[in-house]
Design an enzyme around this catalytic site. Sequence first.
Site, PDB file in Angstrom:
ATOM      1  N   ASP A   1       0.958  -1.073  -0.062  1.00 49.36           N
ATOM      2  CA  ASP A   1      -0.152   0.199   0.055  1.00 49.36           C
ATOM      3  C   ASP A   1       0.918   1.292   0.014  1.00 49.36           C
ATOM      4  O   ASP A   1       2.174   0.991   0.346  1.00 49.36           O
ATOM      5  CB  ASP A   1      -0.896  -0.068   1.324  1.00 49.36           C
ATOM      6  CG  ASP A   1      -2.152   0.757   0.896  1.00 49.36           C
ATOM      7  OD1 ASP A   1      -2.233   1.463  -0.067  1.00 49.36           O
ATOM      8  OD2 ASP A   1      -3.275   0.853   1.718  1.00 49.36           O
TER       9      ASP A   1
HETATM   10  C1  NOJ Z   1      -4.212   3.864  -0.056  1.00 52.00           C
HETATM   11  C2  NOJ Z   1      -5.265   2.717  -0.001  1.00 52.00           C
HETATM   12  O1  NOJ Z   1      -5.141   2.263   1.392  1.00 52.00           O
HETATM   13  C3  NOJ Z   1      -5.302   1.665  -0.991  1.00 52.00           C
HETATM   14  O2  NOJ Z   1      -6.394   1.258  -0.748  1.00 52.00           O
HETATM   15  C4  NOJ Z   1      -5.306   2.485  -2.202  1.00 52.00           C
HETATM   16  O3  NOJ Z   1      -5.420   1.397  -3.205  1.00 52.00           O
HETATM   17  C5  NOJ Z   1      -3.904   3.295  -2.509  1.00 52.00           C
HETATM   18  N1  NOJ Z   1      -3.987   4.216  -1.387  1.00 52.00           N
HETATM   19  C6  NOJ Z   1      -3.788   3.878  -3.842  1.00 52.00           C
HETATM   20  O4  NOJ Z   1      -4.697   4.999  -3.936  1.00 52.00           O
END
Ligand code: NOJ
Length: 744
Positions: A290
Amino acid sequence: MKRQILVLLAATLFTACNLGEPAREGWFTDERTAERVDSLMQLMTLEEKIGQMVLFTSDMDVTGPFMRDHYVESIENGMVGAIFNAYTAEYTRELQRIAVEETRLGIPLLFGYDVVHGHRTIFPIPLGETATWDMEAIEQSARIAAEEATAEGLHWTFSPMIDVTRDPRWGRIAESSGEDPFLTAEVARAKVRGYQGDDLTALNTMLATAKHFVAYGEPQAGRDYHTVDISEITLRNIFLPPFKATVEEGAATIMTAFNELFGVPASGSEYLLTQILRDEWNFNGFVVTDYTSINEMVPHGFARDDKHAGELALNAGVDMDMQGAVFHDYLEELVEEGKVSEAVIDQAVRRILTMKFELGLFDDPYRYSDPQRQEELVMTEENLEFARDFSRKAIVLLKNEDDVLPLSDDIGSIALIGPLADNQREMIGSWSAAGDYTQSVTLRQGIENRQGNRTRIHYARGANIDDDDKTGFGEAIAAARQAEVIVLAIGEYALQSGEAASRADISLPGVQEELFLELAKLNKPIVVVLMKGRPLTLERVDEKASAILETWFLGTTTGDAIADVLFGDYNPSGKLPVSYPRHVGQIPIFYNHKNTGRPKTEFKFTSKYLDVPNSPLYPFGYGLSYTTFDYSEVQLSSDEMAMDDVLEVMVTVTNTGDRFGEEVVQLYIRQLVGSITRPVRQLKGFEKIGLEPGESKEVRFELTWEDLAFYNADNEFAAEPGDFHLFIGTNVEDTQKAAFVLRE
Ligand code: NOJ
């Protein structure tokens, strides 16, 4: 000169390998693809390999802290293999051109994005999608999302989000499928099938991402990004099953979670990323972190600095670093110092390149970035039509006293009140990808579209969503006085749920409840239309409203879908995928809890609150219809089952009302004694059926030992002989019961 020769050589190899090849046999295991990947990798420097493991955001959309603004320069240098938050055929084509024409090897970029509940045509938020309990429709919604997203140059979605969650304070419950591992796993499978289809080279399919691995849905106190501390048994029985299901379904990628588990941040967990994912489950896609979650191992207190975090992440099993630039900045040094091996890097690069080949990007890197497809395939009439039908299926009827709903076609006047009654902006919810809220249909428009001049609409905003301004109350009351029925649209604003949107108090924000109570005093039928990303505490609303519709955030076609239900063009069939607490202090509240040694009785020393019942306001699986259903007694093929038997379970459901309706028939089990204590109920099957008035249907389920199995005291997945109760019904609390014994 050298550069030209290499590019030529590379191009020849890719082309030669691609000639006349079948798309793929099995998921990501095709031998010819493997050969092509290997031949490309032989040409790559260590630096170029590391570049493939780097994912940067563009500046087109913001989904986290923006750390590097020179992503274009990194593409030029061949130091980034994938870009997210960039879409449209034009923009992806432009970035792709840089990668293909200006880097030494011309390796195409992979474009990812959070296509979570639709791309341009926005569907209900995932909690609402799940409330349809309609796996075909969910699969179709993912297919349409993929079709629109790929037409805008995207190859990869960061969806499905399959974190089981039992805490509505956590804003990301909106993105989840709720509290149940079985239902979440079914939705997860449907979404992976929808996004990936059975051929990734097809232009309308894309890579799926199961996220967030794992247990992100159980943060302490419901606060986003907070510590997770659960037992191994809970991990195995509650949080892992949906992920295992997506791996079985062939999900191409898995995203690590932000949280720690067993004291180790997920992006540094060898246990999760290698032992479970690779060794136990044979996952053969790639693992992406993430957003900056490698860097976050430093504040977590698990890594000394970014470089150390990079070492831990790579060695744990991470293949791609989202936005943190840790692999970008330190992997080469770490190889030189012998802290990480080039073989591990090769393995990660191989996995990533395999996906690029699978998508056909080496045949034609621009194949998804086609302005004409974009023009033709995005927000089509058919997509909007599907969205409307899907959205109305997501609506849950929570209350309908004296059959206030459906409203009559001939109703003369409606007071339409509330900050969400005519509010385009909020309708598409959080994580609405490239959705354009100005295209969304509000409830007011939806009612007007249907009723035209037939019904006089007295509209008043009444209050804002989240402040203490009551100056609009007077106008709202005046509007209500003039109408036969009040329709009140209240709830949260879209970004009050989603990421970084935890709430400690989950009552209606601002003065909306007060507005409701004022209107309720008028003694007119009052229909509450809820719009929001999570269960709220609604006891007072439940007490005084005539009817309540849970509509989540339904997306682009919101108003039309709600009007369909309000006026009975569609008979509501949604069921809650999550329990609604009466009070925030009951959280975590979920149906598949344990019994305790002192289950609640009237006696003092039992497990209960002094001030609030144990039960939820609305239970899991709950949802009413405009018709009524009768359940027969449950029939079993036998009251005994051997380990290799299939137990058949039958129930007949009859529509006893006077209109067509759909019912979600739910099957739960309870094992009375186990080597570890067993939940009081566990969902093990469901079927959504449609019945004409007076019609009956027999619904049949089959249970095998696997349906009865769980991770036991020895951490083994096994069914244990013993006594079982079985429950079938319309929600977890309203069921018919049967019993059987599982023999050795
Ligand atoms: C953070 C989020 O937790 C995740 O779900 C997402 O895919 C990413 N950012 C990218 O935007």
